[in-house]
Design a protein around this motif. Structure first.
Motif, PDB file in Angstrom:
ATOM      1  N   GLU A   1       0.857  -1.187   0.000  1.00  0.00           N
ATOM      2  CA  GLU A   1       0.000   0.000   0.000  1.00  0.00           C
ATOM      3  C   GLU A   1       0.889   1.231   0.000  1.00  0.00           C
ATOM      4  O   GLU A   1       1.523   1.549   1.006  1.00  0.00           O
ATOM      5  CB  GLU A   1      -0.911  -0.013   1.225  1.00  0.00           C
ATOM      6  N   LEU A   2       0.935   1.913  -1.132  1.00  0.00           N
ATOM      7  CA  LEU A   2       1.887   3.016  -1.321  1.00  0.00           C
ATOM      8  C   LEU A   2       1.171   4.370  -1.279  1.00  0.00           C
ATOM      9  O   LEU A   2       0.158   4.559  -1.941  1.00  0.00           O
ATOM     10  CB  LEU A   2       2.609   2.833  -2.650  1.00  0.00           C
ATOM     11  N   THR A   3       1.737   5.278  -0.511  1.00  0.00           N
ATOM     12  CA  THR A   3       1.224   6.640  -0.424  1.00  0.00           C
ATOM     13  C   THR A   3       2.360   7.628  -0.659  1.00  0.00           C
ATOM     14  O   THR A   3       3.443   7.470  -0.094  1.00  0.00           O
ATOM     15  CB  THR A   3       0.613   6.911   0.961  1.00  0.00           C
ATOM     16  N   PHE A   4       2.114   8.632  -1.498  1.00  0.00           N
ATOM     17  CA  PHE A   4       3.103   9.686  -1.718  1.00  0.00           C
ATOM     18  C   PHE A   4       2.912  10.805  -0.709  1.00  0.00           C
ATOM     19  O   PHE A   4       1.786  11.165  -0.366  1.00  0.00           O
ATOM     20  CB  PHE A   4       2.976  10.264  -3.132  1.00  0.00           C
TER      21      PHE A   4
ATOM     22  N   SER B   1      -9.336  10.291  -1.997  1.00  0.00           N
ATOM     23  CA  SER B   1     -10.473  10.123  -2.904  1.00  0.00           C
ATOM     24  C   SER B   1     -10.681   8.688  -3.362  1.00  0.00           C
ATOM     25  O   SER B   1     -11.681   8.395  -4.029  1.00  0.00           O
ATOM     26  CB  SER B   1     -10.289  11.034  -4.133  1.00  0.00           C
ATOM     27  N   GLY B   2      -9.754   7.794  -3.037  1.00  0.00           N
ATOM     28  CA  GLY B   2      -9.909   6.391  -3.408  1.00  0.00           C
ATOM     29  C   GLY B   2      -8.626   5.819  -3.948  1.00  0.00           C
ATOM     30  O   GLY B   2      -7.695   6.553  -4.307  1.00  0.00           O
ATOM     31  N   PRO B   3      -8.522   4.479  -4.005  1.00  0.00           N
ATOM     32  CA  PRO B   3      -7.300   3.821  -4.455  1.00  0.00           C
ATOM     33  C   PRO B   3      -6.912   4.210  -5.880  1.00  0.00           C
ATOM     34  O   PRO B   3      -7.759   4.277  -6.769  1.00  0.00           O
ATOM     35  CB  PRO B   3      -7.665   2.326  -4.378  1.00  0.00           C
TER      36      PRO B   3
ATOM     37  N   LEU C   1      -2.455  10.645 -10.592  1.00  0.00           N
ATOM     38  CA  LEU C   1      -2.281  12.085 -10.695  1.00  0.00           C
ATOM     39  C   LEU C   1      -0.809  12.468 -10.609  1.00  0.00           C
ATOM     40  O   LEU C   1      -0.344  13.351 -11.350  1.00  0.00           O
ATOM     41  CB  LEU C   1      -3.080  12.797  -9.600  1.00  0.00           C
ATOM     42  N   ALA C   2      -0.063  11.832  -9.724  1.00  0.00           N
ATOM     43  CA  ALA C   2       1.375  12.110  -9.622  1.00  0.00           C
ATOM     44  C   ALA C   2       2.063  11.888 -10.961  1.00  0.00           C
ATOM     45  O   ALA C   2       2.864  12.723 -11.410  1.00  0.00           O
ATOM     46  CB  ALA C   2       2.012  11.245  -8.541  1.00  0.00           C
TER      47      ALA C   2
ATOM     48  N   GLY D   1      -9.887  11.074 -13.402  1.00  0.00           N
ATOM     49  CA  GLY D   1     -11.190  10.703 -12.889  1.00  0.00           C
ATOM     50  C   GLY D   1     -11.671  11.459 -11.674  1.00  0.00           C
ATOM     51  O   GLY D   1     -12.716  11.132 -11.107  1.00  0.00           O
ATOM     52  N   LEU D   2     -10.931  12.481 -11.264  1.00  0.00           N
ATOM     53  CA  LEU D   2     -11.359  13.308 -10.132  1.00  0.00           C
ATOM     54  C   LEU D   2     -12.296  14.409 -10.615  1.00  0.00           C
ATOM     55  O   LEU D   2     -12.265  14.794 -11.790  1.00  0.00           O
ATOM     56  CB  LEU D   2     -10.139  13.906  -9.424  1.00  0.00           C
TER      57      LEU D   2
END
Length: 221
Positions: free
Chosen positions: A37-40, A111-113, A119-120, A148-149
């Motif tokens: 599970e990766l988060t920037f 906003s979701g997976p 976006l990055a 998709g946002l």
């Protein structure tokens, strides 16, 4: 495994290293069945960078002391990017402050997976390949819509100060951790991988971390 990657969307090494790490994480998950599970998170190397539409090469030449030095550095980055399958176009890149981009990316994470990652990469391509100004609110909002946002929500967010405190906290957290090279990968809050590495090195590091992580979680006899 939960992973936080400190990066910046105006840093080419962060772009290259993050791409390599994502691919390594996907390969690791295939081999082990363990999801990553990766988060920037934001780490601005130049937090006071202006967004004036100026060509990046001109700004870097002024900062680093000449165009020849900048071209040498860019040649090294371009070669590393090419190995990774990434195209860079420094001649058209526009100098930009990434603060508002990170406000948008922080929202995307909630906003979701998949939204934040997509976006990055949209912003990296916009900045380093397409010559788009990612300090510009219209550019940011339209890129958000491409993944998709909601466009109107993105525009409203950028017109406000929403997520500003969160981004500042992310940057300060990176400084408190001693981040000096990007990307900076923190796995389960215990293991760190600093600076750009090869995809294979990332895979091997994840396997080693996974073994240690599972070992530390094993119940005592």
């Amino acid at each position: 495994m939960k992973v936080i990657v400190f990066a910046d969307v105006t840093d080419p090494w962060a772009y290259i290293g993050s791409t390599r790490f994502e691919r390594a994480a996907a390969m690791f998950s295939i081999l082990t069945g363990e999801p990553v599970e990766l988060t920037f998170r934001a780490f601005q190397g130049e937090p006071d960078e202006p967004s004036e539409g100026r060509l990046l090469m001109e700004a870097l030449a002024e900062r680093l002391g000449g165009r020849d030095k900048v071209e040498l550095i860019n040649a090294q980055v371009t070669a590393a990017a090419r190995i990774t399958g990434i195209d860079l176009n420094f001649d058209e890149a526009v100098q930009a402050n990434s603060f508002d981009a990170w406000r948008l990316l922080t929202w995307a994470d909630e906003s979701g997976p998949g939204f934040q990652r997509d976006l990055a990469h949209q912003l990296w391509r916009a900045h380093f390949l397409e010559g788009a100004d990612i300090g510009d609110h219209f550019t940011l909002a339209t890129r958000a819509a491409l993944v998709g946002l909601e466009l109107e929500t993105a525009e409203a967010l950028l017109s406000s100060t929403e997520y500003a405190d969160e981004v500042r906290t992310q940057v300060e957290t990176g400084r408190s951790l001693g981040v000096t090279q990007l990307p900076y990968v923190a796995v389960e809050g215990q293991w760190t991988l600093t600076g750009i590495q090869s995809q294979n090195d990332y895979v091997q590091a994840l396997h080693q971390i996974y073994t240690e992580w599972k070992g530390s979680a094993a119940p005592e006899a």
